[in-house]
Design an enzyme around this catalytic site. Sequence first.
Site, short mmCIF file in Angstrom:
data_model
loop_
_atom_site.label_atom_id
_atom_site.label_comp_id
_atom_site.label_asym_id
_atom_site.label_seq_id
_atom_site.Cartn_x
_atom_site.Cartn_y
_atom_site.Cartn_z
N HIS A 154 0.80 -1.23 0.00
CA HIS A 154 0.00 0.00 0.00
C HIS A 154 0.83 1.27 0.00
O HIS A 154 0.28 2.36 0.15
CB HIS A 154 -0.91 0.05 1.22
N LYS A 198 -8.61 13.74 4.81
CA LYS A 198 -7.72 12.58 4.76
C LYS A 198 -6.71 12.76 5.87
O LYS A 198 -6.65 13.83 6.48
CB LYS A 198 -7.01 12.49 3.40
N ARG A 199 -5.89 11.74 6.14
CA ARG A 199 -4.86 11.90 7.14
C ARG A 199 -3.99 13.09 6.77
O ARG A 199 -3.79 13.41 5.59
CB ARG A 199 -4.00 10.62 7.24
N LYS A 213 0.52 14.57 1.14
CA LYS A 213 -0.86 14.80 0.68
C LYS A 213 -1.11 16.28 0.40
O LYS A 213 -2.13 16.65 -0.17
CB LYS A 213 -1.86 14.26 1.70
N THR A 226 -8.62 6.35 -1.78
CA THR A 226 -9.96 5.80 -1.94
C THR A 226 -11.00 6.89 -1.66
O THR A 226 -12.12 6.80 -2.14
CB THR A 226 -10.19 4.59 -1.01
N LYS A 286 -14.73 7.91 -3.40
CA LYS A 286 -15.99 8.18 -2.68
C LYS A 286 -16.57 9.53 -3.10
O LYS A 286 -17.77 9.66 -3.34
CB LYS A 286 -15.75 8.17 -1.16
C1 F58 Z 1 -3.08 3.70 2.21
N1 F58 Z 1 -2.12 3.31 3.20
C2 F58 Z 1 -2.45 4.45 1.05
N2 F58 Z 1 -1.46 2.90 5.35
O1 F58 Z 1 -1.74 5.57 1.53
C3 F58 Z 1 -3.56 4.88 0.09
O2 F58 Z 1 -3.01 5.50 -1.02
C4 F58 Z 1 -4.36 3.66 -0.32
O3 F58 Z 1 -5.47 4.05 -1.06
C5 F58 Z 1 -4.83 2.88 0.88
O4 F58 Z 1 -3.74 2.54 1.71
C6 F58 Z 1 -5.55 1.61 0.51
O5 F58 Z 1 -4.80 0.87 -0.40
C7 F58 Z 1 -2.43 3.34 4.49
O6 F58 Z 1 -3.54 3.69 4.88
C8 F58 Z 1 -1.50 2.94 6.68
O7 F58 Z 1 -2.36 3.55 7.28
C9 F58 Z 1 -0.42 2.18 7.43
C10 F58 Z 1 -0.85 1.90 8.84
C11 F58 Z 1 0.25 1.19 9.62
C12 F58 Z 1 1.55 1.93 9.58
C13 F58 Z 1 1.96 2.27 8.17
C14 F58 Z 1 0.87 2.95 7.38
#
Ligand code: F58
Length: 823
Positions: A367, A558-559, A564, A666, A670
């Site tokens: 991811h 978003k985060r 970003k 994602t 949405k």
């Molecule tokens: C997200 N990753 C990607 N990781 O940033 C986003 O582009 C993508 O759409 C999504 O995954 C789904 O594929 C993400 O959310 C985390 O939150 C991890 C959590 C644990 C530590 C490292 C990051």
Amino acid sequence: MSRVCKMSKNVREVFRLDELKDDIRRNMVALLGNDPRSKRKFSYYNALAYSVRERLVDLWMRTQSDYYDSMAKRVYYLSMEFLPGRFLMNYLTNMGIVDECREIVAELGFSLEELEEEEWDAGLGNGGLGRLASCYLDSMVSQNIPGYGYGILYDYGIFYQSIVNGNQEERCDNWRRHGCPWEITRLDTLYEVKFYGRSETYYDSDGNVRFRWVDTENVMAMPCDILIPGYGCSHVSNMRLWTAQSSREFNLSDFNRGDYIGAMHGKVMSENITKVLYPNDQFLQGMELRLKQQYFLVSATFQDILRRYLKQHTSLAALPEAVAVQLNDTHPAIAIPELMRLLMDVYGMGWDVAWDICTRTFAYTNHTVLPEALETWPVDLLGRLLPRHMQIIYEINRRFLEGVAATFPGDTERLSRMSVIQEEGGQRVRMANLAIVGSHTVNGVAALHSNILQTGLFRDFHEYYPRKIRNVTNGVTPRRWLMQCNPALSRLITQSIGPEWCCNLEKLRELVPLAEDSAFRDAWARAKLENKRLLSRYVLRKVQMGINPNTLFDMQFKRMHEYKRQLLNVMHVISLFNRIKDNPSADITPRTVLFGGKAAPGYYQAKLIIRLINEVARVVNADADVAGRLRVAFLPNYCISQAEKVVPAADLSEQISTAGMEASGTGNMKFALNGALTIGTLDGANVEIMEEVGAENIFIFGLKAHEVAEKRRSGYNPREFYENDAELRRVMDMIGSGFFSPDERGLFSPVYDSLMHHGDYYMLMADYRPYMEAQAAVDALYLDQDQWVRKSILNAANMGKFSSDRSVMEYARGIWHVEPLGK
Ligand code: F58
């Protein structure tokens, strides 16, 4: 679909809706010990929840025996995170009983919406990765794919964010403080999970050398199930979340020694494993407790998977034909040496047979390409916590590198890049390399991202295993992200093209001709306005700020992360402010710019950007010249239930990451599905959204991924942009000089410095002018409401590809090799 329609026709019978009101009253008394005459919303929410849940248990048991009888291959989705949000409306939506339930609740003196608000979000994840896992569970069960989610039941989910004097403050999210009616705790199922100790060799009866893991400290894992109803409820699945319990004998020995406090300490320490979700997004902290959580999930899950498998099989040889395990990023990748250990040390297999089973069972989804988010564990730590696994990892690596060396003789650089063990800077285990080697398939989450994996991050692996790395573009479930969150638009769509779209999102394409129909456009605009009004009321409640639903709602939720580029959005806001101040009578498109998102608690720069947004908002919102044309707000505590309010109300969706850095996104899907137009870079799934909706219906700007890479190589000079662009210069100087922080002039210097003095790694300066131009095009288009609404319809109409039903079917056919049951 036919099944869905049949179900909704006799839904009263199937779900005994005539008895629902009595059941709610009964549960008020019997389960909750409350007087049904009380008008406590929280009690009624709980009584309703139990009454809804009990209607699914039967269907769930039937589904499980269907799977059992048909010996169906099962898919296990292993994830350290799930983000289901609230369950009540999702259950009702998928059961098809929202309207019926609304009536019944009204008879009891409540509105369904007010009871819905009583539920706390299950925030067992950080962001996109966790939410994706929940969308996939919905799509698996809705399409009759026998799938289960396995994860951790954290006592504390993602922290609750509040904003105090413009700053983020974190509070613990004690989400089950008042209980959770959705969980079914399996008090009678306990598995032992081992830690520490050592690996011992011995000889078996045939004289072979064998290993066993001894002198361990043990913790018990107890499962808790949450039902996941498929749309139309022909099937009901579950996610199984583990909680840590102290092991009895561990305590007993200490108790017997008379050390009561010592024994209690051990108990508390072992139960800490599932206390709290690590709140980092895109950044991994190498904490021992985190590795413990990972192994805890994996060990309990595999005991459960093998127990279920062995009920119907006598040998483990056929495991890959009956079981597919998807690793949601590398977080559960310790499953690879764990399955090897079980097959060899517990079930007596030899290495080659065990390895073959392993690599045919696992698949891994990546991811992120951000280096700080790629997991590596110090060999010392892993070897101390999981000594036998460390041995196995070394052996996996030895055999793997032997193969690489044979294919690329003499290429020692390549060997060190591909090794599962990183040598420089102290030995560490590279979990991504381990996951690639131990899986049959690796996938990225959008076409561009998978391409970057193949040609960049995992290039060596792609050369060695040319068919292993593939793409499955992410998707979102249309049930929650359109049907449930946007009743106004859903109603209109269903009236116009029928109800099938929610299980076959490609059907939305039938809306395309309606974009030319002015009556339909009016109805579409009315639905959007209704959602904007609802959101305005929410904003007033949350931040005591009035916003005007007739302005352009510009959203970035978003985060918070530098890549970003919320900061780029702020720079646009400041520029608009300056333009209005310079020319107060200018004719500008009125906008409301809304932000939301959590920053990791230790991420200083992201927190400072939250502060900047709030300080800019303070200045802008107080200015009389600006009134009515520009408003800015940061909504605290972005979470799934807030997203359900924000997404339907957006006109403009900000997807402006530095190209090449957002794996997919994602939220972008949405928003567009709900009729927002996207302003974005060619990053992640934005590329595919553009392909689907047409370049004329999206605002694309900025550097492309390969241009970002080239600029980094050839030397990027952010100052050049500062010097050549007066408007940009003014924005930067205002941030740097303390215009927005008059009481603390240097407050935002680190923001200024990151762009001006520390290389502007995320290339905001380069993308500023193209972004401003794209925003000008947004303004112009919004003034032509007819055209805007037309494009809004065309966006939603062309989002069929981004249903998680499509993604899940691609995994099912191409990776898991399973077919929907009953087909
Ligand atoms: C997200 N990753 C990607 N990781 O940033 C986003 O582009 C993508 O759409 C999504 O995954 C789904 O594929 C993400 O959310 C985390 O939150 C991890 C959590 C644990 C530590 C490292 C990051």
